[in-house]
Design an enzyme around this catalytic site. Structure first.
Site, PDB file in Angstrom:
ATOM      1  N   SER A   1       0.883  -1.154  -0.034  1.00  8.20           N
ATOM      2  CA  SER A   1       0.041  -0.054  -0.053  1.00  8.20           C
ATOM      3  C   SER A   1       0.762   1.157   0.107  1.00  8.20           C
ATOM      4  CB  SER A   1      -0.928  -0.104   1.026  1.00  8.20           C
ATOM      5  OG  SER A   1      -2.011   0.920   1.119  1.00  8.20           O
ATOM      6  N   ASN A   2       0.269   2.270   0.404  1.00  6.42           N
ATOM      7  CA  ASN A   2       1.126   3.522   0.339  1.00  6.42           C
ATOM      8  C   ASN A   2       0.656   4.745   1.538  1.00  6.42           C
ATOM      9  OD1 ASN A   2      -1.044   5.452  -0.782  1.00  6.42           O
ATOM     10  ND2 ASN A   2      -0.721   4.110  -2.588  1.00  6.42           N
ATOM     11  N   HIS A   3       1.086   5.608   1.404  1.00  9.18           N
ATOM     12  CA  HIS A   3       0.995   6.422   2.884  1.00  9.18           C
ATOM     13  C   HIS A   3      -0.431   7.393   2.737  1.00  9.18           C
ATOM     14  CE1 HIS A   3       4.016   5.162   5.353  1.00  9.18           C
ATOM     15  NE2 HIS A   3       4.905   5.326   4.106  1.00  9.18           N
TER      16      HIS A   3
ATOM     17  N   ALA B   1      -4.366   7.594  -4.272  1.00  8.83           N
ATOM     18  CA  ALA B   1      -3.133   7.173  -4.715  1.00  8.83           C
ATOM     19  C   ALA B   1      -3.130   5.524  -5.056  1.00  8.83           C
ATOM     20  CB  ALA B   1      -2.115   7.417  -3.551  1.00  8.83           C
TER      21      ALA B   1
END
Lengths: 237, 237
Positions: B38-40, B105
């Site tokens: 995943s991402n922030h 995102a």
């Protein structure tokens, strides 16, 4: 007299005067400044254990990966991201730790290198990600000199007890809290859990209930095992 | 008379009677039942845009990855995990969509296959993860027949404007909201942001402010661009 009464009260608590380290939550292993590998651990079980251990009279250090739960009161809370950071925080002051409970879901692998800038999407349809094994935090703790009583967790989707027994022996742990994360309604990201406590010569199942309730039952059981161990190992207070 | 007054009020809103789709948050790409990439992204910017678009008179469908923000009121909220699920939700009812804002995102890559059971840590020190490119949601929307006015986002750590201009042309978008996620105090997981709005022949910088405030400014600017486009493309209401 009141002080004596209070002292008398605290003496009866299962973990009075003990120092307990608890790890909780997932770790995040960065790929680049924005991307990471992680897992579905909510941290609820570890946080509930920290509160239960505190209420059982222990000084608690909670070493926690990124979760969206507020820090428990009267618990020392150390926030980390990666497995390496969690290991460093676990080894800091370990010689003063009596009981170590590894409830965190530590990423087994991390990217070989962390890109300094965001990796641009190329035209390639396929990408290879090179991962390297993370340090094994609970095994490192269990192998330390003058080690604490060490409790691991095993989140499995099948053959829960046999995997737990294997893990117990391989990592030289004292106890394993095993749970079946494939069962619906319990485990990761859920408010309830059901676990099996696996020791060198014991298997005890705690049926499904709220994590707070289960944490109190677990801390009771763990404290009982720990206090027996402390007697025989000369660590009795 | 009151009804007329109210109607008059609403007529002046920048997106009255328009249908706006907004994607928000990260996607999670499963490796197995417990692990993911995943991402922030916190989802804060997308959620703030959804509220601002609603307040500008639009019907809003918010297509959101896993975040810890409550769904905005009077906004249709569709929860997804993976990029493929986000694409499916984006294409559903797209012919009725006037304005598409891709604030999510989205993970560029996902594991080639999702393991049914938790992958056991082997003895290997190194692991290769095979990833395959995810569908490009905003480019797919921009290439659709009878496409909506399409606004993309670009989160970069360097050369922000030139990457944005390149992305605008390559994906045939109408506008790009570009921001520098390497700048401290703004962007991912922060409450503030500063962005540059890049069009085919315009560059406008909106200075750092709270995401709610910035979202209102952005929706104003986007609505102005959109309404010009709607006039020339015969989509004026």
């Amino acid at each position: 007299q009141l002080a004596e009464l209070c002292a008398g009260q605290f003496e009866t608590l299962a973990l009075s005067g003990r120092t307990v380290f608890i790890t909780a939550g997932p770790t995040r292993e960065a790929l680049d400044p924005v991307r990471y590998i992680s897992n579905h651990s909510s941290g609820k079980m570890g946080y509930a254990l920290a509160e239960a251990a505190r209420d059982a009279g222990a000084r608690v250090k909670l070493i926690t990966g990124p979760v969206s739960i507020a820090a428990p009161e009267r618990v020392e809370c150390i926030r980390v991201e990666s497995a390496q950071q969690m290991l460093d925080a676990s080894l800091t002051g370990l010689s003063g730790c009596d009981l170590f409970i590894a409830a965190a879901a530590v990423a087994d692998y991390r990217p070989v290198s962390i890109a300094e800038h965001k990796i641009k999407k190329g035209s390639e349809e396929i990408m290879e990600l090179h991962l390297v094994k993370n340090p094994d935090i609970v095994a490192t703790v269990a192998a330390a000199e003058d080690r604490p009583y060490t409790v691991g967790f095993a989140a499995e989707t099948r053959d829960v007890v046999s995997y737990a027994q294997n893990k117990l022996a391989r990592k030289k742990l004292d106890l394993i809290v095993a749970n079946d994360v494939s069962a619906p309604g319990i485990g990761f990201n859920s408010d309830e859990n059901a676990v099996t406590l696996v020791g060198p010569d014991s298997i005890e199942t705690l049926p499904q209930t709220h994590k707070q309730q289960l944490a109190r039952q677990l801390i009771n059981r763990i404290a009982r095992h720990f206090n027996e161990y402390a007697k025989t190992s000369g660590k009795d207070s």
